[in-house]
Every structure is written in C-alpha cells, then in structure tokens.
Design a protein around this motif. Structure first.
Motif, PDB file in Angstrom:
ATOM      1  N   THR A 158       0.520  10.096  -1.130  1.00 56.35           N
ATOM      2  CA  THR A 158       1.783  10.637  -1.014  1.00 56.35           C
ATOM      3  C   THR A 158       2.608   9.715  -1.906  1.00 56.35           C
ATOM      4  OG1 THR A 158       1.759  11.036   1.370  1.00 56.35           O
ATOM      5  CG2 THR A 158       3.861  10.638   0.453  1.00 56.35           C
ATOM      6  N   ALA A 159       2.396   8.539  -2.327  1.00 53.94           N
ATOM      7  CA  ALA A 159       3.298   7.735  -3.092  1.00 53.94           C
ATOM      8  C   ALA A 159       2.802   8.083  -4.622  1.00 53.94           C
ATOM      9  CB  ALA A 159       2.878   6.269  -2.868  1.00 53.94           C
ATOM     10  N   VAL A 160       1.616   8.164  -4.930  1.00 54.01           N
ATOM     11  CA  VAL A 160       1.150   8.782  -6.352  1.00 54.01           C
ATOM     12  C   VAL A 160       1.699  10.092  -6.501  1.00 54.01           C
ATOM     13  CG1 VAL A 160      -0.853   9.490  -7.598  1.00 54.01           C
ATOM     14  CG2 VAL A 160      -1.096   7.614  -6.009  1.00 54.01           C
ATOM     15  N   ASN A 161       1.792  10.953  -5.533  1.00 52.22           N
ATOM     16  CA  ASN A 161       2.380  12.326  -5.914  1.00 52.22           C
ATOM     17  C   ASN A 161       3.798  12.326  -6.232  1.00 52.22           C
ATOM     18  OD1 ASN A 161      -0.356  13.124  -6.202  1.00 52.22           O
ATOM     19  ND2 ASN A 161      -0.341  14.413  -4.244  1.00 52.22           N
ATOM     20  N   ALA A 162       4.296  11.484  -5.371  1.00 52.24           N
ATOM     21  CA  ALA A 162       5.876  11.481  -5.392  1.00 52.24           C
ATOM     22  C   ALA A 162       6.504  10.445  -6.427  1.00 52.24           C
ATOM     23  CB  ALA A 162       6.573  10.832  -4.077  1.00 52.24           C
ATOM     24  N   ARG A 163       5.399  10.034  -7.373  1.00 52.36           N
ATOM     25  CA  ARG A 163       5.522   8.996  -8.298  1.00 52.36           C
ATOM     26  C   ARG A 163       6.499   7.697  -7.650  1.00 52.36           C
ATOM     27  NH1 ARG A 163       5.969  13.869 -11.388  1.00 52.36           N
ATOM     28  NH2 ARG A 163       4.100  14.373 -12.021  1.00 52.36           N
ATOM     29  N   ASP A 164       6.397   7.306  -6.609  1.00 55.28           N
ATOM     30  CA  ASP A 164       7.090   6.411  -5.952  1.00 55.28           C
ATOM     31  C   ASP A 164       6.490   4.953  -6.149  1.00 55.28           C
ATOM     32  OD1 ASP A 164       8.470   4.604  -4.092  1.00 55.28           O
ATOM     33  OD2 ASP A 164       8.798   6.312  -2.459  1.00 55.28           O
ATOM     34  N   ARG A 165       6.800   4.159  -6.924  1.00 52.28           N
ATOM     35  CA  ARG A 165       6.157   2.784  -7.135  1.00 52.28           C
ATOM     36  C   ARG A 165       6.451   2.003  -6.257  1.00 52.28           C
ATOM     37  NH1 ARG A 165       4.897   0.741 -12.380  1.00 52.28           N
ATOM     38  NH2 ARG A 165       6.486   2.264 -13.194  1.00 52.28           N
ATOM     39  N   GLU A 166       7.601   2.017  -5.691  1.00 49.49           N
ATOM     40  CA  GLU A 166       8.024   0.958  -4.567  1.00 49.49           C
ATOM     41  C   GLU A 166       7.075   1.204  -3.424  1.00 49.49           C
ATOM     42  OE1 GLU A 166      12.017   0.015  -2.195  1.00 49.49           O
ATOM     43  OE2 GLU A 166      12.293   0.213  -4.229  1.00 49.49           O
ATOM     44  N   ALA A 167       6.857   2.305  -3.079  1.00 48.43           N
ATOM     45  CA  ALA A 167       6.225   2.822  -1.842  1.00 48.43           C
ATOM     46  C   ALA A 167       4.855   2.519  -1.976  1.00 48.43           C
ATOM     47  CB  ALA A 167       6.484   4.336  -1.390  1.00 48.43           C
ATOM     48  N   PHE A 168       4.351   2.757  -3.210  1.00 50.07           N
ATOM     49  CA  PHE A 168       2.769   2.775  -3.577  1.00 50.07           C
ATOM     50  C   PHE A 168       2.641   0.887  -3.565  1.00 50.07           C
ATOM     51  CE2 PHE A 168      -0.323   1.697  -6.493  1.00 50.07           C
ATOM     52  CZ  PHE A 168      -1.359   2.679  -6.408  1.00 50.07           C
ATOM     53  N   LEU A 169       3.464   0.057  -4.202  1.00 58.04           N
ATOM     54  CA  LEU A 169       3.182  -1.225  -4.018  1.00 58.04           C
ATOM     55  C   LEU A 169       3.307  -1.635  -2.656  1.00 58.04           C
ATOM     56  CD1 LEU A 169       5.084  -2.225  -7.250  1.00 58.04           C
ATOM     57  CD2 LEU A 169       2.749  -2.076  -7.198  1.00 58.04           C
ATOM     58  N   ALA A 170       4.052  -1.276  -1.652  1.00 57.24           N
ATOM     59  CA  ALA A 170       4.385  -1.768  -0.533  1.00 57.24           C
ATOM     60  C   ALA A 170       2.884  -1.343   0.230  1.00 57.24           C
ATOM     61  CB  ALA A 170       5.376  -1.019   0.195  1.00 57.24           C
ATOM     62  N   LEU A 171       2.151  -0.651  -0.212  1.00 57.16           N
ATOM     63  CA  LEU A 171       1.075  -0.253   0.482  1.00 57.16           C
ATOM     64  C   LEU A 171      -0.262  -1.212   0.177  1.00 57.16           C
ATOM     65  CD1 LEU A 171       0.804   3.439  -0.344  1.00 57.16           C
ATOM     66  CD2 LEU A 171       1.073   2.353   1.835  1.00 57.16           C
ATOM     67  N   LEU A 172      -0.151  -2.020  -0.874  1.00 62.18           N
ATOM     68  CA  LEU A 172      -1.121  -2.943  -1.319  1.00 62.18           C
ATOM     69  C   LEU A 172      -0.913  -4.323  -0.591  1.00 62.18           C
ATOM     70  CD1 LEU A 172      -0.974  -2.144  -5.221  1.00 62.18           C
ATOM     71  CD2 LEU A 172      -2.454  -1.011  -3.523  1.00 62.18           C
ATOM     72  N   ALA A 173      -2.141  -4.858  -0.150  1.00 63.44           N
ATOM     73  CA  ALA A 173      -2.136  -6.202   0.285  1.00 63.44           C
ATOM     74  C   ALA A 173      -2.235  -7.162  -0.984  1.00 63.44           C
ATOM     75  CB  ALA A 173      -3.609  -6.597   1.154  1.00 63.44           C
ATOM     76  N   PRO A 174      -1.434  -8.342  -0.676  1.00 57.46           N
ATOM     77  CA  PRO A 174      -1.311  -9.357  -1.641  1.00 57.46           C
ATOM     78  C   PRO A 174      -2.750  -9.662  -2.171  1.00 57.46           C
ATOM     79  CG  PRO A 174      -0.494 -10.053   0.323  1.00 57.46           C
ATOM     80  CD  PRO A 174      -0.971  -8.876   1.047  1.00 57.46           C
ATOM     81  N   GLY A 175      -2.877  -9.534  -3.528  1.00 55.00           N
ATOM     82  CA  GLY A 175      -4.021  -9.798  -4.319  1.00 55.00           C
ATOM     83  C   GLY A 175      -4.788  -8.665  -4.444  1.00 55.00           C
ATOM     84  N   ALA A 176      -4.379  -7.550  -4.094  1.00 56.37           N
ATOM     85  CA  ALA A 176      -5.136  -6.173  -3.966  1.00 56.37           C
ATOM     86  C   ALA A 176      -5.861  -6.191  -5.434  1.00 56.37           C
ATOM     87  CB  ALA A 176      -4.359  -5.100  -3.913  1.00 56.37           C
ATOM     88  N   THR A 177      -7.216  -5.375  -5.255  1.00 52.93           N
ATOM     89  CA  THR A 177      -7.761  -5.066  -6.806  1.00 52.93           C
ATOM     90  C   THR A 177      -8.144  -3.873  -6.721  1.00 52.93           C
ATOM     91  OG1 THR A 177      -9.989  -5.772  -5.625  1.00 52.93           O
ATOM     92  CG2 THR A 177      -8.824  -7.475  -6.774  1.00 52.93           C
ATOM     93  N   MET A 178      -8.634  -3.431  -8.036  1.00 44.34           N
ATOM     94  CA  MET A 178      -9.145  -1.926  -8.238  1.00 44.34           C
ATOM     95  C   MET A 178     -10.212  -1.986  -9.120  1.00 44.34           C
ATOM     96  SD  MET A 178      -7.856  -0.507 -11.107  1.00 44.34           S
ATOM     97  CE  MET A 178      -8.014   1.219 -10.525  1.00 44.34           C
ATOM     98  N   ALA A 179     -10.881  -0.702  -9.184  1.00 45.18           N
ATOM     99  CA  ALA A 179     -11.988  -0.654 -10.463  1.00 45.18           C
ATOM    100  C   ALA A 179     -11.780   0.837 -10.689  1.00 45.18           C
ATOM    101  CB  ALA A 179     -13.452  -0.872  -9.724  1.00 45.18           C
TER     102      ALA A 179
END
Length: 108
Positions: A18-39
């Motif tokens: 939902t956050a990606v498709n809405a381009r909602d950076r604030e909502a996106f970042l709020a979903l991530l745990a501290p220190g989140a990682t990605m590949a």
C-alpha cells in the motif's frame, strides 16, 4: 490475475505494498524495524539509497500476482520509471511487533 492489495494475507506486507503504491515514504519507513535490511537480486543494498532510487524517485508500483508463506512471499509485476515493468519476487521477515526487519527482492 492480480490480488487486490486489501486482500493480501499478512498485515505488514499489505501495508508495505500500500505504501509503495501510494508513494507514501512516511508510511513505508514506519513499517520498518530499526536496523532493517534488504537485498536486491541476492546482494545486500543500502536500504535508504535503494528505496529512494527504486521506489520513490522512480514512481515504483507493485501488482501482486500471488503470495505464499502466509503472505510473506510475493510474486509481483513491479514497474518504475527507470526499468519499466518486470516480474519480481519479494520475501519479508516480519517481527513480533509487526514491523519488517528485512525484505529481499529480485527478478522472478
């Protein structure tokens, strides 16, 4: 056949799409745990740099075709202004507090 975002099984993954498709950076970042990682395609990436380049500045959009692992693994058509549309896989690690500590994506 695309799965409607509202019908995705895992609440954190549903909020991520939902956050990606809405381009909602604030909502996106709020979903991530501290220190989140990605590949991406098997290589760890700088999370902040990647999401800026691949999602927010390039108008990323996910259309989910199917889900597995109780909604924590997706196959989706992802498109952005840089790469156009491609078939991708997504995998998520969701912590007990409901936040995403890691996600991995790549060509499907």
């Amino acid at each position: 056949m695309t799965i409607q975002t509202a019908k995705l099984s895992d609440p954190a993954v549903r909020a991520f799409v939902t956050a990606v498709n809405a381009r909602d950076r604030e909502a996106f970042l709020a979903l991530l745990a501290p220190g989140a990682t990605m590949a991406d395609d098997g290589s760890d990436r700088d999370l902040d740099e990647w999401i800026e380049r691949e999602i927010f500045s390039s108008h990323g959009h996910l259309d989910v075709d199917n889900e597995s692992r109780d909604g924590r693994a997706l196959v989706a058509r992802y498109c952005n202004d840089t790469w156009g549309e491609m078939r991708t896989r997504w995998s998520f690690v969701v912590e007990d507090d409901g936040r995403i500590s890691r996600f991995e994506t790549g060509q499907a």
